[in-house]
Design a protein around this motif. Structure first.
Motif, short mmCIF file in Angstrom:
data_model
loop_
_atom_site.label_atom_id
_atom_site.label_comp_id
_atom_site.label_asym_id
_atom_site.label_seq_id
_atom_site.Cartn_x
_atom_site.Cartn_y
_atom_site.Cartn_z
N VAL A 490 0.86 -1.18 0.00
CA VAL A 490 0.00 0.00 0.00
C VAL A 490 0.90 1.24 0.00
O VAL A 490 1.79 1.37 0.85
CB VAL A 490 -0.93 0.01 1.23
N MET A 491 0.65 2.15 -0.97
CA MET A 491 1.47 3.34 -1.09
C MET A 491 0.57 4.58 -1.05
O MET A 491 -0.52 4.58 -1.66
CB MET A 491 2.27 3.32 -2.40
N VAL A 492 1.04 5.61 -0.33
CA VAL A 492 0.27 6.84 -0.19
C VAL A 492 1.15 8.02 -0.62
O VAL A 492 2.39 7.92 -0.65
CB VAL A 492 -0.20 7.04 1.27
N PRO A 493 0.53 9.16 -0.96
CA PRO A 493 1.32 10.33 -1.40
C PRO A 493 2.18 10.90 -0.27
O PRO A 493 1.97 10.65 0.91
CB PRO A 493 0.25 11.33 -1.84
N GLU A 494 3.14 11.73 -0.67
CA GLU A 494 4.03 12.38 0.29
C GLU A 494 3.22 13.26 1.23
O GLU A 494 2.25 13.91 0.82
CB GLU A 494 5.07 13.22 -0.47
N GLY A 495 3.64 13.29 2.48
CA GLY A 495 2.97 14.13 3.47
C GLY A 495 1.86 13.42 4.24
O GLY A 495 1.30 14.01 5.16
N THR A 496 1.53 12.20 3.87
CA THR A 496 0.49 11.46 4.60
C THR A 496 1.01 11.08 5.98
O THR A 496 2.14 10.60 6.13
CB THR A 496 0.07 10.20 3.83
N GLU A 497 0.20 11.30 6.99
CA GLU A 497 0.59 10.99 8.36
C GLU A 497 0.12 9.59 8.74
O GLU A 497 -0.73 8.98 8.07
CB GLU A 497 0.00 12.02 9.32
N THR A 498 0.69 9.12 9.83
CA THR A 498 0.26 7.82 10.36
C THR A 498 -1.22 7.88 10.74
O THR A 498 -1.66 8.82 11.42
CB THR A 498 1.10 7.44 11.59
N ARG A 499 -1.98 6.89 10.31
CA ARG A 499 -3.40 6.88 10.60
C ARG A 499 -3.96 5.47 10.45
O ARG A 499 -3.34 4.60 9.83
CB ARG A 499 -4.14 7.84 9.67
N ASP A 500 -5.12 5.24 11.02
CA ASP A 500 -5.81 3.95 10.89
C ASP A 500 -6.61 3.94 9.59
O ASP A 500 -7.14 4.97 9.17
CB ASP A 500 -6.74 3.71 12.07
N PHE A 501 -6.69 2.77 9.00
CA PHE A 501 -7.53 2.60 7.81
C PHE A 501 -8.07 1.17 7.81
O PHE A 501 -7.76 0.38 8.72
CB PHE A 501 -6.75 2.91 6.53
N THR A 502 -8.86 0.84 6.80
CA THR A 502 -9.56 -0.45 6.77
C THR A 502 -9.32 -1.17 5.46
O THR A 502 -9.42 -0.57 4.39
CB THR A 502 -11.08 -0.25 6.98
#
Length: 527
Positions: A490-502
């Motif tokens: 799973v890859m997210v854009p730059e600047g994404t913070e740690t967070r919960d997801f499903t």
């Protein structure tokens, strides 16, 4: 007058006791462990009676029980239960059940290799072991229910030890004859005729044990295939070892030990006393009616002096454990009620009312002895204790049926990589790795859509999906009745913070079953 020890004599003086240095000792041995019979042994007080030595043998050798053939409603019911239980045990592995081309077609199968348990239309997976636990709890509560209601009826009719012992006893009658013939044969010296009879009977014992052990292993593999491989010498060694052990134990316990298993080895006779009370139906001898005992001739001469029991001992002769029910409730009684059949027949022959030995509660026996009418069996069974057991038993069964009916055939587990928790890509984006386990509990392959929720801008790919095809949703095929492991990135854009997801999976068929698991995406700066 003084004794040699300087003590005054008395009328109640125990001269086997001597006092040395203020310690009372006796010349009477207190156990068989004393090396010399004349050795002195300590006693608490000089006035205590001499202690008796323990018997040399603490175990009574087995006396063979040659029970007599009997006819009656309870014997008929016992025949029926034996035929049903043996039929279920021996025939069930051969019953077929169509589950489609991707699942075994054996109705009842414990598939150890794939960790599955099949019972007709039900399939139990390892993570659903609570269903098996529920069945065991129901079996235990059901045993409490039966015992509190009708005593040891389970022991008398459906217990495997009872069923196979009954089968072996019928073999004895077939080969050696009924009770008197078997007694004479046991006492007779060893001749070639006796050797032949014993050898022939023990061969039948061994065949019954072999069939019993052979039927057991058929529950753990495809029955026709294993049956063919077993006699072709191509089965696994564990199959031959299991059959050998079960053959030996079946012949030993059912053919030779028999009632000793019920009296000495089985813990249930000792536990059942907590289940019984004065309101429980048990096989009971009505001593107030039968005593004092006397023959028919004596009773004709003095009818007021003797009870209904003519001391024919038929109740003892038909008992499979060899007890005398007239001595009252005892640990050897398995509540098979064959003594009732025997006694009722004798009472009918001499023109006296049946029921001298009968299913009755101690409370009703006392009422009947005082001249009152006994209650009906249904009123005896329908009491708060048995009703409570039944409601608990039924509630567990209904809860399990409900759980089976609403359970999903799709399941998902997620395990994030911990080392490293994330990877920083050259373009500034962040990647996490996860291991997804997609479970397909249907007997057919199914396409399942994997989606990401709660993580904006996230895309996903796997070891089998090229990174160029990364997207927020992916579709994978899960084989029939299996769990597929998917390595997901799973890859997210730059600047994404740690967070919960499903992570969510959805079956792409008419059922549309879904399952979701919440996890955490790790990013730089995570404390």
């Amino acid at each position: 007058m003084s004794n040699p020890d300087g003590q005054k004599s008395g009328g109640d003086r125990d001269w086997s006791v001597v006092v040395e240095d203020g310690i009372a000792k006796s010349n009477e041995p207190v156990s068989s462990a004393v090396a010399e019979p004349a050795a002195t042994t300590r006693r608490h007080e000089p006035h205590e009676p001499p202690r008796q030595p323990l018997p040399e043998k603490l175990y009574k050798p087995r006396e063979p029980v040659h029970n007599k053939r009997v006819r009656g409603p309870f014997r008929t019911f016992k025949w029926l239960v034996m035929l049903v239980t043996l039929g279920i045990y021996y025939v069930t592995p051969w019953i077929r059940w169509d589950r489609g081309p991707y699942a075994p077609d054996q109705a009842v199968l414990v598939d150890m290799a794939n960790r599955r348990f099949y019972m007709f239309g039900i399939e139990i997976w390892p993570h659903e072991f609570y269903f098996v636990a529920g069945l065991l709890i129901m079996a235990g509560i059901g045993l409490f229910l039966v015992t509190s209601a009708v005593g040891r009826a389970w022991c008398g009719y459906a217990c495997p030890q009872t069923v196979w012992t009954d089968l072996f006893q019928h073999v004895d009658r077939l080969i050696d004859g009924d009770r008197n013939a078997r007694i004479r044969l046991d006492r007779a010296p060893w001749t070639w005729g006796k050797v032949f009879r014993r050898g022939f009977k023990w061969t039948i014992y061994a065949l019954i044990g072999l069939v019993t052990g052979g039927a057991w292993i058929l529950y753990f593999a495809d029955a026709p295939t294993l049956f063919r491989d077993f006699f072709a010498g191509e089965a696994a060694p564990v199959a031959y070892i299991t059959v050998a052990v079960l053959t030996l134990t079946t012949v030993t316990l059912g053919g030779f030990m028999r009632e000793q298993v019920c009296i000495y080895m089985c813990p249930w006779p000792r536990i059942q006393t907590a289940m019984l009370d004065e309101k429980s139906l048990i096989v009971t001898y009505k001593d107030w009616r039968g005593e004092p005992r006397g023959s028919v001739k004596k009773a004709k001469k003095e009818p007021e002096k003797f009870g209904d029991c003519i001391d024919c001992t038929q109740c003892v002769q038909v008992c499979p454990t060899g007890i005398d029910i007239r001595e009252g409730p005892q640990i050897g009684c398995i509540t098979c009620a064959l003594c009732i059949d025997a006694c009722d027949k004798v009472m009918a022959d001499i023109g006296r009312p049946r029921g001298l030995i009968d299913y009755a509660t101690l409370e009703d026996c006392e009422r009947e002895a005082n001249g009152a009418e006994p209650r009906s069996p249904w009123r005896t069974l329908l009491r708060p204790r048995t009703i409570a057991y039944f409601l608990i038993w039924g509630s567990i069964g209904l809860a399990m049926l409900f759980a089976l009916g609403v359970r999903s055939h799709t399941d998902l587990t997620v395990s994030p990589d911990r080392n490293p928790p994330f990877m920083l890509m050259s373009d500034g984006s962040v990647r996490n790795s996860f291991t997804l386990k997609l479970r397909n509990m249907e007997s057919r392959p199914r396409d399942m859509e994997i989606s990401i929720e709660g993580l904006p801008g996230a895309v996903m790919w796997s070891d089998t999906i090229n990174r160029r095809d990364a997207a927020a949703t992916q579709v994978v095929t899960v084989p029939a009745d299996q769990t597929r492991a998917v390595r997901a990135y799973v890859m997210v854009p730059e600047g994404t913070e740690t967070r919960d997801f499903t992570f969510r999976i959805t079956s792409q068929d008419e059922q549309g079953e879904t399952d979701a698991v919440e996890t955490r995406f790790s990013a730089p700066g995570d404390s």
